[in-house]
Enzyme design. Sequence first.
Site, short mmCIF file in Angstrom:
data_model
loop_
_atom_site.label_atom_id
_atom_site.label_comp_id
_atom_site.label_asym_id
_atom_site.label_seq_id
_atom_site.Cartn_x
_atom_site.Cartn_y
_atom_site.Cartn_z
CB SER B 46 -12.89 9.78 -0.44
OG SER B 46 -14.04 10.14 0.30
N GLY B 47 -13.33 7.55 2.05
CA GLY B 47 -14.36 6.77 2.72
C GLY B 47 -15.75 7.37 2.51
CG LEU B 48 -18.22 11.70 2.10
CD1 LEU B 48 -19.42 11.34 2.97
CD2 LEU B 48 -17.94 13.19 2.19
CG ASP B 58 -17.93 8.40 5.90
OD1 ASP B 58 -17.35 7.31 5.92
OD2 ASP B 58 -17.32 9.50 5.93
CG ASP B 85 -11.02 7.83 4.54
OD1 ASP B 85 -10.78 7.48 5.71
OD2 ASP B 85 -12.00 8.54 4.22
CG ASP B 87 -13.77 4.87 7.71
OD1 ASP B 87 -13.49 5.88 7.05
OD2 ASP B 87 -14.71 4.12 7.44
CD GLU B 114 -11.60 8.74 10.61
OE1 GLU B 114 -11.25 8.91 9.42
OE2 GLU B 114 -12.74 8.98 11.01
CE LYS B 120 -15.60 8.23 9.70
NZ LYS B 120 -15.03 8.77 8.46
CG ASN B 122 -18.08 12.73 7.01
OD1 ASN B 122 -17.95 13.94 7.17
ND2 ASN B 122 -17.52 12.09 5.99
CB SER B 123 -14.30 14.61 10.16
OG SER B 123 -13.65 13.41 10.47
NE ARG B 159 -9.60 12.08 9.20
CZ ARG B 159 -10.56 11.98 8.27
NH1 ARG B 159 -10.31 11.36 7.13
NH2 ARG B 159 -11.76 12.48 8.48
CG HIS B 190 -9.93 16.38 8.90
ND1 HIS B 190 -9.87 17.25 7.84
CD2 HIS B 190 -11.04 15.62 8.67
CE1 HIS B 190 -10.89 17.05 7.03
NE2 HIS B 190 -11.62 16.08 7.50
MG LIG Z 1 -13.35 9.61 5.48
#
Ligand SMILES: [Mg+2]
Lengths: 294, 294, 294, 294
Positions: B46-48, B58, B85, B87, B114, B120, B122-123, B159, B190
């Site tokens: 996970s990028g987060l 992130d 992930d 990004d 994504e 980026k 964070n979503s 993504r 997502h």
């Molecule tokens: Mg991420």
Amino acid sequence: ASFYCHKTTALRRMLTSDKLEFLMEAHNGLSAKIVEEAGFCGIWASGLSMSAQLGVRDHNEASWTQVLEILEFMSDASDRPILVDADTGYGNFNNARRLVRKLEDRGIAGVCMEDKTFPKTNSLLEGVKQPLADPEEFALKIKACKEAQRDPDFSVVARVEAFIAGYGLEEALKRADQYHKAGADAILMHSKRSDHSEIEAFVTNWSNQSPVVIVPTKYYKTPTEQFRKWGISTVIWANHNLRSCITAMQNVCKTIKEEESLVNVESKVAPVKEVFRLQNEDQLLKDEEKFLPN
Amino acid sequence: ASFYCHKTTALRRMLTSDKLEFLMEAHNGLSAKIVEEAGFCGIWASGLSMSAQLGVRDHNEASWTQVLEILEFMSDASDRPILVDADTGYGNFNNARRLVRKLEDRGIAGVCMEDKTFPKTNSLLEGVKQPLADPEEFALKIKACKEAQRDPDFSVVARVEAFIAGYGLEEALKRADQYHKAGADAILMHSKRSDHSEIEAFVTNWSNQSPVVIVPTKYYKTPTEQFRKWGISTVIWANHNLRSCITAMQNVCKTIKEEESLVNVESKVAPVKEVFRLQNEDQLLKDEEKFLPN
Amino acid sequence: ASFYCHKTTALRRMLTSDKLEFLMEAHNGLSAKIVEEAGFCGIWASGLSMSAQLGVRDHNEASWTQVLEILEFMSDASDRPILVDADTGYGNFNNARRLVRKLEDRGIAGVCMEDKTFPKTNSLLEGVKQPLADPEEFALKIKACKEAQRDPDFSVVARVEAFIAGYGLEEALKRADQYHKAGADAILMHSKRSDHSEIEAFVTNWSNQSPVVIVPTKYYKTPTEQFRKWGISTVIWANHNLRSCITAMQNVCKTIKEEESLVNVESKVAPVKEVFRLQNEDQLLKDEEKFLPN
Amino acid sequence: ASFYCHKTTALRRMLTSDKLEFLMEAHNGLSAKIVEEAGFCGIWASGLSMSAQLGVRDHNEASWTQVLEILEFMSDASDRPILVDADTGYGNFNNARRLVRKLEDRGIAGVCMEDKTFPKTNSLLEGVKQPLADPEEFALKIKACKEAQRDPDFSVVARVEAFIAGYGLEEALKRADQYHKAGADAILMHSKRSDHSEIEAFVTNWSNQSPVVIVPTKYYKTPTEQFRKWGISTVIWANHNLRSCITAMQNVCKTIKEEESLVNVESKVAPVKEVFRLQNEDQLLKDEEKFLPN
Ligand SMILES: [Mg+2]
Ligand SMILES: [Mg+2]
Ligand SMILES: [Mg+2]
Ligand SMILES: [Mg+2]
């Protein structure tokens, strides 16, 4: 992280103050920040914890610059002074003093080096040899580090592994004395006994010729009040953040694997917005208003 | 980690199998190993979580090679396939395809990118813009990555952030279609709604033209059985190891700070010998007998 | 390298002095030291040269932390101030200002950023688009960098690519003005014409509202005296060390390949002891006597 | 760089072929590419040259992962097999074998390790101790590396420093034999005499029990035909690219400093378009047409 900060001064004061002080383990930027938020005045960057989080052994499997990068993230994430567990200094006096300069550049407050040979072996491992460095060579390594530092408040702590290697009080005292005379700002006396007999023997004979740092991972049942009575300078809680993560992750993985669901997990772990808070997202949102065109 | 292993094949089979599969988040070598030991068949890097453990945001504050180094430790620590992930791919098609080769060299099984702009956001962050990439440019980025990979089983997951950015079903479907046609091995759709309405709308219209991956961090109350009925390929439990660590460390720090003692902590955290076990110390002890002179 | 040094002050003085000053390109620690020994007062860490020595393209194929590591070696190898060619700052204002802090920690004296989009394209490349950044966004990036620096003498140079992208004097002046007002310590006005017409037009209209830096790689036939008359602050000799290495290595490789012998090469290359001298081996020999036991 | 390539096979064939083969030194991606273009079949990644270009000493001042990163750029920049000068393996058997796996992942064809202690000392340095490793320990290190490699064609070359350390033929032969029996794919016998007497004594007694590699930096006057007669496997031209760069840069810096002009430099250095050619800009231009929207 090194500019205009006085982390070095803060750590030096902890080492030399009359009060018993505490350093809490961290192993990445996140844990460093959590240690700070919990109110600790200083951070112990544990070699065991850093190697364990990377997934390698505490035998210098990660390179010293890989460790340095972790330390830089930790230093950036917290305003508290960091004392780094740098094992043996990753080589001879020249490697060790080179490390000192790199640590200073990254805002690290002090370094602890132990009198073993490279690559090192974790002191709590059973059934292995714990070969010690020649004490004269190690004392000169400490001296080289002290001469290499540019900030006078940067601290070099000499860790004595005599008890760990099976030697007695005499060898421990002799080494502590050599390293103290070589310029060490404090002596970390290590012991893996589950009682405090070795530490007691040392401190009562050492008479606080220099600050003493201890790591009661094994003799944790000794009341902290006892450490105060002995005039210990600093206690290191050495690896408990890392160990708490292991238990937590094993539990959360088990639940999710079995239940194929997050329902019983969500309330037991920090919410996503707590992650964002720890990452200081709010500040970036404000800065984006200031530094991005509308 | 890349030699003679078939992590790429294992991930590809997870994506294409009829069964609902699960990827569990990890963010360093230690968590990767714990995920494997819990029985998960694959890992979500996970990028987060990786940025949070480093102590940064992130928003691509860590460089792509710093992330790559974390991934290498994860890949070395576990035999399970890792989906990364990545990004937005850290730049344009050229940066993204360069990353693909570096991931292959480190034994990574697949990458997820994504359709947002670099750096980026964070979503799940509220109150911020989520600027999307031009879909044609993003489709060509996917195509460039697919052409760059040397192992035919390496997977590139596209993504779609249309729902995250506030667009509707039409945009989501249009983008999924473009990326699918560009060669994406799966579509990660997502949504940050707390119900599954967006996901349901997508999957019922998409008709499994390609495998679908979802991340039910927000709509976690939807029963997993529902995901099976929709024919979802893979569910990602996206950040729960990291979040469990935060809670655990905040608790252990609080206790130690207040009590100035380990007595009430020792039994609640993994013992030191469990750390050694996870580091595979036993194997080194055996190897030392074999490869060190007596 | 950042402690107690005044590299930042030295560079700032070069930028603001009445004299025409010169920065000579370097691309690793060795070339930085050679530049210093040749008597230059400052160093230009060229993005083209650094990427070329790595073997990658000048399109941000190397990550910003890989470049940072080269810069750290350069800073350690020389006491002269280094102005870093940091392309566009490797992302938005947040990436750029993060870089500034990392550069300060490594003893870098200043940074130059150009108003293009990430990933960048080398300005001297023919037949390619040279997309410019929105000038307002770029001005805010400069402002964010100036606010991020902790050492007041650290310099941020704004490089205007208007001429490179095919725009005329008006756009160049407008952008220079915006960046100057945002806090840039100097304006680097770039031109790839083989005559100095664009530069002359700019400097005669700019009237030294702020120091002007130029890079006469293409208009090298203009006498330096002319730059003095215009009141140029600083001339960058931008890539000639790297280019001299290419020629030298191509020649030495050709000779050795053809002759299968070093006989005709030995006298034409620096002796091994010159390598040792540049590495400062003498100092280590002295230190070994001091810090190693006999 | 490791996928589907057969660099390992190419190097192994060079070592085992009947022909005398040559490895030319490189120290970064650029020099690796130039070596390839000159027609050499293989590359020597020199520890002296890599440390010198970084601006540090050949005493393991750079970390092993910093060296690894240089090697990755070199491997990416050239299709020719690279034999890495890995000094002593950067620690004990465990560090050395860990390195082997990392080299394999990066497409490196083979590694050469020398029987000295960590941190190492350059073999050509005068007036210093050259402490040797215990030969049994070093043989076991070679064995551990051979067991660690996954690609059967990866080569481990054992470098004997007996002559360098002042020992005679007997010690050199004894060590060569031990390392050969431990699995070394070739023996590199080093000598710093300006005549070939030590090498001649070794090769006439060794009788090609295994391939022999030599480094005639000091005894360069011996005709290569002589090496052929002795049945030497491979000659390493060990540091001449680096040394040619030093001379070239010292000259170009001197001219530019004195003349404050590029006029007399431009024709003597590679043109900017030659830099672009070496960086393979043409390929990117083509790819941009393919992978960027119009
Ligand atoms: Mg991420
Ligand atoms: Mg430790
Ligand atoms: Mg440039
Ligand atoms: Mg060497």
